[in-house]
Scaffold this motif. Structure first.
Motif, PDB file in Angstrom:
ATOM      1  N   LEU A  58       0.839  -1.205   0.000  1.00  0.00           N
ATOM      2  CA  LEU A  58       0.000   0.000   0.000  1.00  0.00           C
ATOM      3  C   LEU A  58       0.874   1.256   0.000  1.00  0.00           C
ATOM      4  O   LEU A  58       0.505   2.287  -0.560  1.00  0.00           O
ATOM      5  CB  LEU A  58      -0.895  -0.024   1.247  1.00  0.00           C
ATOM      6  CG  LEU A  58      -2.243   0.689   1.204  1.00  0.00           C
ATOM      7  CD1 LEU A  58      -3.064   0.329  -0.006  1.00  0.00           C
ATOM      8  CD2 LEU A  58      -3.028   0.407   2.478  1.00  0.00           C
ATOM      9  N   LEU A  59       2.028   1.137   0.631  1.00  0.00           N
ATOM     10  CA  LEU A  59       2.976   2.257   0.678  1.00  0.00           C
ATOM     11  C   LEU A  59       3.375   2.719  -0.724  1.00  0.00           C
ATOM     12  O   LEU A  59       3.611   3.904  -0.949  1.00  0.00           O
ATOM     13  CB  LEU A  59       4.231   1.817   1.462  1.00  0.00           C
ATOM     14  CG  LEU A  59       5.366   2.825   1.617  1.00  0.00           C
ATOM     15  CD1 LEU A  59       4.943   3.987   2.494  1.00  0.00           C
ATOM     16  CD2 LEU A  59       6.594   2.145   2.209  1.00  0.00           C
ATOM     17  N   ASP A  60       3.443   1.778  -1.648  1.00  0.00           N
ATOM     18  CA  ASP A  60       3.871   2.109  -3.003  1.00  0.00           C
ATOM     19  C   ASP A  60       2.705   2.445  -3.930  1.00  0.00           C
ATOM     20  O   ASP A  60       2.892   2.620  -5.128  1.00  0.00           O
ATOM     21  CB  ASP A  60       4.688   0.952  -3.584  1.00  0.00           C
ATOM     22  CG  ASP A  60       5.949   0.710  -2.778  1.00  0.00           C
ATOM     23  OD1 ASP A  60       6.561   1.704  -2.346  1.00  0.00           O
ATOM     24  OD2 ASP A  60       6.294  -0.459  -2.529  1.00  0.00           O
ATOM     25  N   GLN A  61       1.499   2.479  -3.377  1.00  0.00           N
ATOM     26  CA  GLN A  61       0.344   2.834  -4.194  1.00  0.00           C
ATOM     27  C   GLN A  61      -0.162   4.214  -3.765  1.00  0.00           C
ATOM     28  O   GLN A  61       0.087   4.644  -2.658  1.00  0.00           O
ATOM     29  CB  GLN A  61      -0.779   1.806  -4.007  1.00  0.00           C
ATOM     30  CG  GLN A  61      -0.354   0.385  -4.359  1.00  0.00           C
ATOM     31  CD  GLN A  61      -1.490  -0.611  -4.170  1.00  0.00           C
ATOM     32  OE1 GLN A  61      -2.560  -0.463  -4.747  1.00  0.00           O
ATOM     33  NE2 GLN A  61      -1.256  -1.625  -3.356  1.00  0.00           N
ATOM     34  N   SER A  62      -0.868   4.859  -4.672  1.00  0.00           N
ATOM     35  CA  SER A  62      -1.413   6.178  -4.377  1.00  0.00           C
ATOM     36  C   SER A  62      -2.815   6.288  -4.952  1.00  0.00           C
ATOM     37  O   SER A  62      -3.135   5.630  -5.941  1.00  0.00           O
ATOM     38  CB  SER A  62      -0.545   7.263  -5.023  1.00  0.00           C
ATOM     39  OG  SER A  62       0.361   7.775  -4.094  1.00  0.00           O
ATOM     40  N   ILE A  63      -3.615   7.118  -4.346  1.00  0.00           N
ATOM     41  CA  ILE A  63      -4.945   7.374  -4.906  1.00  0.00           C
ATOM     42  C   ILE A  63      -4.790   8.389  -6.037  1.00  0.00           C
ATOM     43  O   ILE A  63      -4.243   9.470  -5.831  1.00  0.00           O
ATOM     44  CB  ILE A  63      -5.905   7.918  -3.835  1.00  0.00           C
ATOM     45  CG1 ILE A  63      -6.134   6.860  -2.747  1.00  0.00           C
ATOM     46  CG2 ILE A  63      -7.244   8.339  -4.467  1.00  0.00           C
ATOM     47  CD1 ILE A  63      -6.973   7.325  -1.583  1.00  0.00           C
ATOM     48  N   ASP A  64      -5.255   7.986  -7.203  1.00  0.00           N
ATOM     49  CA  ASP A  64      -5.195   8.903  -8.332  1.00  0.00           C
ATOM     50  C   ASP A  64      -6.401   9.831  -8.257  1.00  0.00           C
ATOM     51  O   ASP A  64      -7.547   9.385  -8.218  1.00  0.00           O
ATOM     52  CB  ASP A  64      -5.216   8.103  -9.643  1.00  0.00           C
ATOM     53  CG  ASP A  64      -5.228   9.032 -10.839  1.00  0.00           C
ATOM     54  OD1 ASP A  64      -4.256   9.780 -11.010  1.00  0.00           O
ATOM     55  OD2 ASP A  64      -6.242   9.025 -11.575  1.00  0.00           O
ATOM     56  N   MET A  65      -6.130  11.132  -8.191  1.00  0.00           N
ATOM     57  CA  MET A  65      -7.205  12.090  -7.957  1.00  0.00           C
ATOM     58  C   MET A  65      -8.213  12.143  -9.099  1.00  0.00           C
ATOM     59  O   MET A  65      -9.384  12.418  -8.889  1.00  0.00           O
ATOM     60  CB  MET A  65      -6.620  13.479  -7.664  1.00  0.00           C
ATOM     61  CG  MET A  65      -5.870  13.534  -6.338  1.00  0.00           C
ATOM     62  SD  MET A  65      -6.885  13.008  -4.914  1.00  0.00           S
ATOM     63  CE  MET A  65      -5.657  12.193  -3.886  1.00  0.00           C
ATOM     64  N   THR A 119      -9.061   9.538 -10.896  1.00  0.00           N
ATOM     65  CA  THR A 119      -9.912   8.360 -10.701  1.00  0.00           C
ATOM     66  C   THR A 119     -10.946   8.645  -9.622  1.00  0.00           C
ATOM     67  O   THR A 119     -12.134   8.337  -9.776  1.00  0.00           O
ATOM     68  CB  THR A 119      -9.060   7.138 -10.283  1.00  0.00           C
ATOM     69  OG1 THR A 119      -7.988   7.003 -11.198  1.00  0.00           O
ATOM     70  CG2 THR A 119      -9.872   5.870 -10.241  1.00  0.00           C
ATOM     71  N   LEU A 120     -10.486   9.246  -8.521  1.00  0.00           N
ATOM     72  CA  LEU A 120     -11.411   9.577  -7.430  1.00  0.00           C
ATOM     73  C   LEU A 120     -12.530  10.476  -7.949  1.00  0.00           C
ATOM     74  O   LEU A 120     -13.708  10.226  -7.711  1.00  0.00           O
ATOM     75  CB  LEU A 120     -10.645  10.256  -6.281  1.00  0.00           C
ATOM     76  CG  LEU A 120     -11.469  10.815  -5.133  1.00  0.00           C
ATOM     77  CD1 LEU A 120     -12.320   9.735  -4.473  1.00  0.00           C
ATOM     78  CD2 LEU A 120     -10.559  11.456  -4.078  1.00  0.00           C
ATOM     79  N   GLN A 121     -12.138  11.489  -8.682  1.00  0.00           N
ATOM     80  CA  GLN A 121     -13.125  12.431  -9.238  1.00  0.00           C
ATOM     81  C   GLN A 121     -14.147  11.695 -10.112  1.00  0.00           C
ATOM     82  O   GLN A 121     -15.342  11.950 -10.031  1.00  0.00           O
ATOM     83  CB  GLN A 121     -12.393  13.498 -10.073  1.00  0.00           C
ATOM     84  CG  GLN A 121     -13.248  14.656 -10.532  1.00  0.00           C
ATOM     85  CD  GLN A 121     -13.337  15.765  -9.498  1.00  0.00           C
ATOM     86  OE1 GLN A 121     -12.307  16.257  -9.034  1.00  0.00           O
ATOM     87  NE2 GLN A 121     -14.540  16.135  -9.115  1.00  0.00           N
ATOM     88  N   LEU A 148     -15.172   8.758  -9.856  1.00  0.00           N
ATOM     89  CA  LEU A 148     -16.030   7.838  -9.108  1.00  0.00           C
ATOM     90  C   LEU A 148     -17.116   8.558  -8.325  1.00  0.00           C
ATOM     91  O   LEU A 148     -17.999   7.937  -7.749  1.00  0.00           O
ATOM     92  CB  LEU A 148     -15.179   7.014  -8.128  1.00  0.00           C
ATOM     93  CG  LEU A 148     -14.206   6.002  -8.748  1.00  0.00           C
ATOM     94  CD1 LEU A 148     -13.313   5.396  -7.691  1.00  0.00           C
ATOM     95  CD2 LEU A 148     -14.983   4.902  -9.468  1.00  0.00           C
ATOM     96  N   LEU A 149     -17.050   9.882  -8.307  1.00  0.00           N
ATOM     97  CA  LEU A 149     -18.029  10.622  -7.521  1.00  0.00           C
ATOM     98  C   LEU A 149     -19.396  10.587  -8.194  1.00  0.00           C
ATOM     99  O   LEU A 149     -19.493  10.575  -9.411  1.00  0.00           O
ATOM    100  CB  LEU A 149     -17.584  12.072  -7.328  1.00  0.00           C
ATOM    101  CG  LEU A 149     -16.276  12.245  -6.557  1.00  0.00           C
ATOM    102  CD1 LEU A 149     -16.004  13.712  -6.303  1.00  0.00           C
ATOM    103  CD2 LEU A 149     -16.313  11.483  -5.244  1.00  0.00           C
ATOM    104  N   PRO A 150     -20.455  10.558  -7.389  1.00  0.00           N
ATOM    105  CA  PRO A 150     -21.799  10.473  -7.976  1.00  0.00           C
ATOM    106  C   PRO A 150     -22.169  11.751  -8.755  1.00  0.00           C
ATOM    107  O   PRO A 150     -21.670  12.809  -8.475  1.00  0.00           O
ATOM    108  CB  PRO A 150     -22.710  10.308  -6.750  1.00  0.00           C
ATOM    109  CG  PRO A 150     -21.936  10.752  -5.583  1.00  0.00           C
ATOM    110  CD  PRO A 150     -20.488  10.543  -5.919  1.00  0.00           C
TER     111      PRO A 150
END
Lengths: 575, 286
Positions: B271-278, B280-282, B284-286
């Motif tokens: 998990l340390l080597d992974q990041s949330i891609d912003m 992608t997050l955007q 996924l928003l409803p």
């Protein structure tokens, strides 16, 4: 003047009150209207008395309204309880199969029967939503679109049933006279519609928080439930711990190992977490905790709201150490406050606590603005595994890396175990610069000073309280989620000729209290708080020496509505 | 090659002379060097008690946490970074008393780490009170009439709760202990070793001689460590008669799999080597 309508949907838990409220909120929001929706419910899954009260307006809203124009009574008990509370000219939709003698403004309708005729009793909530929307002036196509969004993944049959049910309700509503029609625009206004709990989870995700450890506790569970929606789609782990002690210590472990983590709870769980709070402080490990307040002590009122953990949060744990305490007042403020908490907790290697409450966690509101997903530019540097320490500290030149190296601002280079040759050594005992246990009196004193020396720098990161009409003789002072109700009440009072302003805190600790002093000197302060002893008032007095003169307090667990403040302040100012 | 000296440091040791913790410390160094694990790849997490001090006396990454909470901190760290080799040093009071709930949860979670419980059947740091594993009736300054509670049986509890690697070590048999630690660290999943250890200052009942008279290494028998029922029989023996030591039970199948194997996001990359891609997050928003 802009039209606004308040709708109250009341009934037993388990009757789908929230389903109706959500349909209504979404359709209105998508039509460019503003919604402020409050959920008021008991700590039970079925039965009892719950309601959802939605204030809908053509203009932006900052506060809820407690005065319904339309009451939807899902059961007769709720009708009896609420029949008289609605505003003048309001109407009641009574869900009943019996035809009785009713006053003109009460309209008997059977949602169940209409749903059954449409193909299934299960869609009775959709009937209610259809009826309400037609009364409010919406076109049927808007509801149809919302139903398609919500039900198409459940299959053609379910969608068809709901459309039919909605139409049956819609037709029924056309016969109900109601003059306050809202203006439904062709498209949304690009604003945000969400609950505080959801905004908090998004704030964490937008901060690259990847571990969410929690133990279920109302009203904070919604934060983790919101984060859990993203599991499998984002690189995150949402782990239900065995208790709050584990939840906070797991968060500390992840953070220590280099991954941002969040835990959230309410007062009872936060009490257990105070032990871990001290560990984070002593080991200078970043930690973000959200405390969604509810009335206590002990179990208190599990599903209701309070603002009574302020002083506890500021001082929680044995001994003393710096920490950040932020108390946002709206959903967008919540999103930003959580991001800020992660940023500051990393930067200063101190715990950061975000104070929410049941009202803010569970209320759904439309707010002007957008969610800024982009992380701050300096975020990478704050993930300390990427930080570039001076050569002498790297552990690679033979000299040991000093995790707790003394520095002018108290901040030491934080390395992540396993990512370099530097050995990271920490202990909950008092320790020396290398992280080894010590009982040396001189080092102990210097370490306490090191930790505390951060405070002066931390203060500079904090936003001062929001002030309006500061030349007014009377200031309404409050914090956190009371914000909107205080503001609205203040504006109402001013329109009635009262000379009042407001002073509202969102960043609470540590603050530059000299700035606050300047504002409150020679002012009459009326504290508006949802606790018994005016905790913010006491804090202001402690930090500035200035006492508050009066207070509007509410600690019955119910939301604070603007009218309650207005009426109380009027009485005080007329004396 | 990593040697035992790589783990030496110059921190003053604060255990009593003759303490059963010394051989445990030696056995740890031996197994780490045999596994060729350099200090920077190792992360020791401990709770509070004399056992909790252990990481301080070893040159490697460490976090000496709170009473009872070591397993929680270790779990969080392992979730964050699967590449860390994590060993938890705990004691009978720390692990089975204050941290009892975490002990149960760690077994069920099957998180890939090694738990060493320095079990001396008494509280050492707080000067001699009864512990969860003290013999029934043991008299102390606080339990003047003897303990009233029956001793906790950690290994039986671990086995019936689904632990995949359950061993008993003995501070009087360093060689066996070093081997157990090595195997525990190689085990993929939660591995625990309850280590019998005399307390020379406060436990006059369970002395080195008392343990030696009863310790029975399973290596010298035909014990089959994959046989859970036989393993359970061994830990249900009357400790006044025989105490079986060694690897008592090992679940060699990959079922149900450790925590990291069960979570897609953790199977491939830390998990340390992974990041949330912003973006992608955007999206996924409803």
């Amino acid at each position: 003047m802009a039209t606004e309508v308040t709708v109250k949907i009341a009934g037993e838990a388990g009757q789908g009150i929230q389903t109706i409220g959500t349909l209504l909120a979404n359709v209105c929001h998508n039509a460019g209207l503003f919604v402020f929706s409050v959920n008021d419910f008991e700590s039970r899954i079925r039965g009892g008395y719950s309601f959802n009260i939605l204030r809908i307006s053509e203009d932006p809203l900052i506060a809820p309204s407690g005065k319904p124009d339309i009451l939807v009574a899902i059961d007769e008990k709720s009708a009896d309880r609420d029949m008289d509370t609605h505003a003048d000219g309001g109407i009641v939709l009574l869900n009943t199969k019996e035809q009785k003698d009713l006053p003109d403004h009460v309209h008997a309708v059977s949602f169940d029967e209409l749903a059954s005729s449409a193909g299934g009793r299960i869609a009775s909530n959709t009937v209610a939503a259809g009826m309400l929307l037609s009364i409010l002036g919406s076109g049927f196509d808007r509801l149809e679109k919302e139903l398609t969004d919500q039900f198409s993944r459940k299959g053609e049959k379910v969608l068809d049933l709901n459309k039919k049910a909605a139409f049956a309700g819609f037709e029924k509503g056309e016969a109900v006279p109601f003059s306050e029609k809202l203006k439904f625009e062709s498209s949304g206004n690009g604003n945000v519609l969400m609950s505080g709990a959801y905004a908090a989870a998004l704030g964490a995700l937008a901060s690259n928080c990847r571990v969410f450890s929690f133990y279920p506790m109302s009203p904070a569970t919604g934060i983790m439930a919101s984060a859990a929606e993203f599991t499998g789609r984002l690189p995150i782990v949402v782990e239900q711990a065995e208790d709050e002690l584990a939840a906070v210590n797991m968060a500390i472990g992840s953070s220590f190992a280099g991954v941002r983590s969040l835990t959230s709870t309410s007062g009872g769980g936060f009490s257990l977490m105070t032990e871990g709070l001290g560990l984070a402080a002593m080991t200078e490990t970043p930690l973000v905790i959200i405390n969604g307040q509810r009335p206590g002590p002990a179990t208190g009122l599990p599903t209701r709201t309070a603002q009574a953990d302020l002083l506890f949060t500021i001082t929680a744990s044995q001994d003393e150490f710096p920490r950040f305490v932020l108390a946002p007042g709206t959903v967008l403020e919540t999103f930003s406050a959580v991001k800020k908490a992660f940023h500051l907790s990393d930067k200063y290697q101190v715990p950061a606590i975000v104070l929410l409450d049941q009202f803010l966690c569970d209320s759904v509101m439309t707010e002007k603005g957008t969610l800024e997903m982009d992380s701050r530019g300096d975020e990478k540097n704050l993930e300390c595994r990427d930080s570039k320490p001076g050569k002498e500290q790297s552990g690679e030149t033979g000299q040991p890396y000093l995790r707790y190296r003394f520095s002018e601002n108290g901040i030491s280079d934080r390395r992540i175990p396993g990512t370099s040759k530097a050995l990271v050594r920490s202990t909950a005992n008092e320790h020396d610069q290398e992280g080894n246990i010590t009982e040396d009196a001189e080092i102990r004193t210097k370490m306490v000073d090191k930790r505390h020396s951060k405070i002066e720098y931390m203060k500079e990161e904090m936003d001062p309280p929001s002030i309006f009409s500061k030349e007014s003789a009377v200031l309404l002072a409050g914090w956190g989620s009371s914000r909107g109700s205080i503001m609205e009440s203040c504006l109402t009072l001013r329109s009635l000729g009262y000379d009042v302003g407001w002073l509202i805190f969102h960043d609470i600790w540590p603050l530059d209290w000299d700035q606050v002093s300047e504002v409150v000197t020679d002012r009459k302060l009326i504290l508006v708080e949802q606790n018994r002893t005016c905790q913010l008032g006491r804090l202001i007095r402690q930090q500035t020496g200035i006492a508050f003169s009066d207070s509007v307090r509410k600690y019955d667990g119910r939301p604070l509505y603007p009218d309650f403040i207005t009426e109380n302040v009027k009485k005080m100012m007329e004396q | 090659m990593v040697s035992t000296e790589d783990f030496d440091n110059d921190v003053e040791n604060k255990w009593c002379p003759g303490c059963g913790n010394f051989p445990i410390l030696d056995a740890m160094k031996e197994s780490f060097s045999e596994l060729d694990l350099p200090p920077e790849k190792l992360f020791l997490v401990s709770g509070i008690g004399q056992a909790g001090k252990t990481p301080n006396f070893l040159n490697c990454n460490m976090c000496h946490t709170l009473h009872g909470r070591a397993l929680c901190v270790a779990t969080g760290a392992k979730i964050a970074n699967r590449n860390l080799n994590i060993v938890v040093n705990s004691g009978d009071g720390d692990c089975y008393g204050e941290g009892g709930n975490h002990f149960m949860a760690a077994i069920r979670r099957n998180i890939d780490l090694t738990l060493l419980v320095h079990n001396n059947q008494v509280y050492g740091l707080t000067k001699g009170q009864a512990s969860p594993t003290s013999t029934l009736g043991m008299k102390t300054k606080m339990q003047r009439q003897g303990t009233f509670s029956v001793p906790f049986n950690p290994l039986a509890v671990a086995m019936v709760s689904g632990a995949g690697f359950v061993a008993r070590g003995f501070a009087g048999d360093k060689e066996q202990l070093a081997g157990l630690i090595r195997r525990a660290m190689q085990y993929r999943g939660f591995a625990m070793i309850d280590i019998l250890q005399p307390c020379v200052s406060f436990n006059t009942v369970n002395t080195m001689k008392w343990y030696k008279d009863r310790a029975a290494p399973v290596e010298e028998t035909d014990h089959d460590e994959s046989d859970l029922k036989r393993a359970l029989d061994l830990v249900l023996q009357d400790p006044e008669e025989t105490i079986s030591t060694g690897l008592l039970y090992e679940n060699k199948s990959s079922s149900p799999g450790d925590f990291h194997r069960r979570l897609d996001v953790l199977t491939e990359e830390s998990l340390l080597d992974q990041s949330i891609d912003m973006q992608t997050l955007q999206s996924l928003l409803p």
